[in-house]
Each structure stands twice: as C-alpha cells, then as structure tokens.
Scaffold this active site. Structure first.
Site, PDB file in Angstrom:
ATOM      1  N   THR A  27     -15.119 -75.370 -20.847  1.00 50.05           N
ATOM      2  CA  THR A  27     -16.349 -75.311 -20.063  1.00 50.05           C
ATOM      3  C   THR A  27     -16.949 -73.917 -20.112  1.00 50.05           C
ATOM      4  O   THR A  27     -18.164 -73.758 -20.233  1.00 50.05           O
ATOM      5  CB  THR A  27     -16.078 -75.720 -18.606  1.00 50.05           C
ATOM      6  OG1 THR A  27     -15.432 -76.994 -18.586  1.00 50.05           O
ATOM      7  CG2 THR A  27     -17.370 -75.821 -17.824  1.00 50.05           C
ATOM      8  N   ASP A  28     -16.119 -72.892 -20.020  1.00 44.13           N
ATOM      9  CA  ASP A  28     -16.603 -71.514 -20.124  1.00 44.13           C
ATOM     10  C   ASP A  28     -17.218 -71.266 -21.498  1.00 44.13           C
ATOM     11  O   ASP A  28     -18.276 -70.629 -21.620  1.00 44.13           O
ATOM     12  CB  ASP A  28     -15.451 -70.529 -19.907  1.00 44.13           C
ATOM     13  CG  ASP A  28     -14.839 -70.627 -18.523  1.00 44.13           C
ATOM     14  OD1 ASP A  28     -14.666 -71.754 -18.035  1.00 44.13           O
ATOM     15  OD2 ASP A  28     -14.526 -69.587 -17.937  1.00 44.13           O
ATOM     16  N   LEU A  29     -16.542 -71.768 -22.537  1.00 41.51           N
ATOM     17  CA  LEU A  29     -17.030 -71.544 -23.895  1.00 41.51           C
ATOM     18  C   LEU A  29     -18.359 -72.236 -24.144  1.00 41.51           C
ATOM     19  O   LEU A  29     -19.289 -71.649 -24.707  1.00 41.51           O
ATOM     20  CB  LEU A  29     -15.987 -72.038 -24.902  1.00 41.51           C
ATOM     21  CG  LEU A  29     -14.661 -71.265 -24.917  1.00 41.51           C
ATOM     22  CD1 LEU A  29     -13.641 -71.978 -25.786  1.00 41.51           C
ATOM     23  CD2 LEU A  29     -14.871 -69.849 -25.415  1.00 41.51           C
ATOM     24  N   GLY A  32     -21.198 -70.512 -22.428  1.00 44.02           N
ATOM     25  CA  GLY A  32     -21.618 -69.339 -23.187  1.00 44.02           C
ATOM     26  C   GLY A  32     -22.489 -69.705 -24.381  1.00 44.02           C
ATOM     27  O   GLY A  32     -23.475 -69.028 -24.675  1.00 44.02           O
TER      28      GLY A  32
END
Length: 252
Positions: A27-29, A32
C-alpha cells in the site's frame, strides 16, 4: 492496518485459511507510485496554465484503487466477491478464471504454474510426460479446464510431487514461460560495491526508447555521505560535524 481496512487482506491468502498480509508494504509503495504520477500531471498542468496545485494522496484511497476489477465488479453487480483463492487465478466473483494457475506441491517444495493459454498448457503436458492431456476434451480449452478444475489440478499435482523443484522438467517449463522475463528484461543487474564487492540489485522497471536509466551508484554504507550532506547541503563547519559525531548524533 490499511490492507485489512480497505479489503486487500480479505482477498489475499489460502482459500481455506485466514486473511494474509502482503509480504511487502504494498500500500505504501502503490501510494508512492500514484503520487509520483500525480506530481508529473501537476507539473504538466502548471506548464500549460501557470498554476500549481495541492496534491492529496491517502493510503486508503490508493489501496481501494488497486482493488481494480474486484472492487468494480462488486460495485457494479452489487454482489460480494469470491473471497480468497490462494495462488489460483480467479474470476471477479466466481472461481478460478485460468486453469492451471496456482502453486503445486513438488517433492521438496512448491512451484507456481501458470498456463495462461492453450499453447502453454500443451508445453506443460509435454514436460510432465502427459501429452494426451492436451487432447483430452475436458482440457482442450481454458474454459473446459476451468469447468474441470477439480479434476485437472490433482492430476497435475500427482505429477509435480514426483519431481523436485529444481528438476529438469520444472526448469525447462520455467524457461519457456514468462517467469524467465526477469532475466530477459535485465531486471537483475550486478553493481560493484566498494565494501561488499559485486552485488546483485533489482533494476529500474521502466524502459525508454532514447534514455537509458540505470542504477547510478551502489547502496551507501552507514554514514557514507554524512559529511557531504551536512557540509554541502546544510553549510555546517567541519568542527560542528565532528562534534555531532563525537556525541553520536550522526554516523560517518
């Protein structure tokens, strides 16, 4: 937490097991990646209109967006999705949509087999020494294989469990299927590291027709650029940098 709250864990994991977290901070990737695209779009907008804009990117929003066809089907049909299907390639609201496409046990582990079309299924049959399967009316097309999934998958696993993961038949299958694209597209490169020597790294996934982006330098060691950052970017004097090192505030 966001994976659980926004539905990703609900569709991830074995069919008869609990929800599973993805092995990386996906999810973070993806947030981004969405944000970098948004920045580029905003820059183009500014170039055309002269006006900048604020970008609002939330983990929850991006996680919902990456549910793609699963979320769209549920919204359009008003029906729930089909839940977790492990490594099987699944339909949006039903069972597997490509067969075979899942992890099969071997004599010493597991291997993911994905015969995405009739040709690759024929290749698999040949390498498992079962060419007659490709002529069996139950398996001659993907739709027939989907209908007979509960018959075909145990037949395949009966053969794979007689072979090791590194067996010649398994390796030959991998070399004739998309798994070999990792090497074919230079996604793994070797870089000389001043301390560790040659190391293998994941290359940039984007290719251009003119530009040739690459890894410009190996991963830095701890504190390798401390002096450079503090001196050149923050304008600190040498004695102040040494003081920070003495009290353990920075490495280098």
């Amino acid at each position: 937490m966001v994976e659980a709250e926004m539905g990703l864990m609900h569709i991830t994991g074995p069919q008869d097991g609990p929800p599973v977290k993805v092995g990386v901070a996906v999810t973070d990737l993806t947030t981004g990646l969405y944000t970098s695209n948004a920045i580029l779009a905003a820059l183009i907008h500014r170039g055309k209109t002269g006006k900048g804009q604020h970008i609002d990117a939330a983990l929850s929003d991006c996680q919902i967006a990456t549910l793609t066809n699963i979320a769209s089907s549920a919204l359009v049909s008003g029906k729930g999705d089909s839940g977790r299907w492990g490594t099987a390639h699944r339909l949006i609201s039903a069972a597997a949509s490509i067969v075979p496409y899942k992890a099969f046990r071997t004599a010493d582990g597991e291997i993911l087999i994905g015969a995405g079309n009739d040709h690759l299924f024929g290749v698999l049959c040949q390498l498992l020494d079962k060419p007659e399967w490709s002529r069996d009316l139950r398996f001659t097309s993907n739709s027939s294989r989907v209908s007979n999934r509960e018959v075909l998958e145990p037949m395949i696993e009966e053969q794979t469990t007689q072979r090791t993961t590194q067996s010649r038949a398994v390796l030959r299958y991998l070399l004739r299927t998309p798994a070999n694209l990792v090497l074919a597209r230079d996604m793994v490169i070797e870089v000389d590291h001043p301390t560790c020597g040659p190391i293998k790294m994941v290359n940039t996934p984007i290719k251009y027709s003119v530009a040739n982006p690459s890894i410009r330098s190996p991963p830095p060691t701890l504190g390798q650029h401390t002096d450079e950052v503090l001196r050149d970017m923050l304008g600190m004097h040498k004695k102040d940098i040494l003081r920070l090192k003495e009290i353990g505030a920075v490495s280098g």
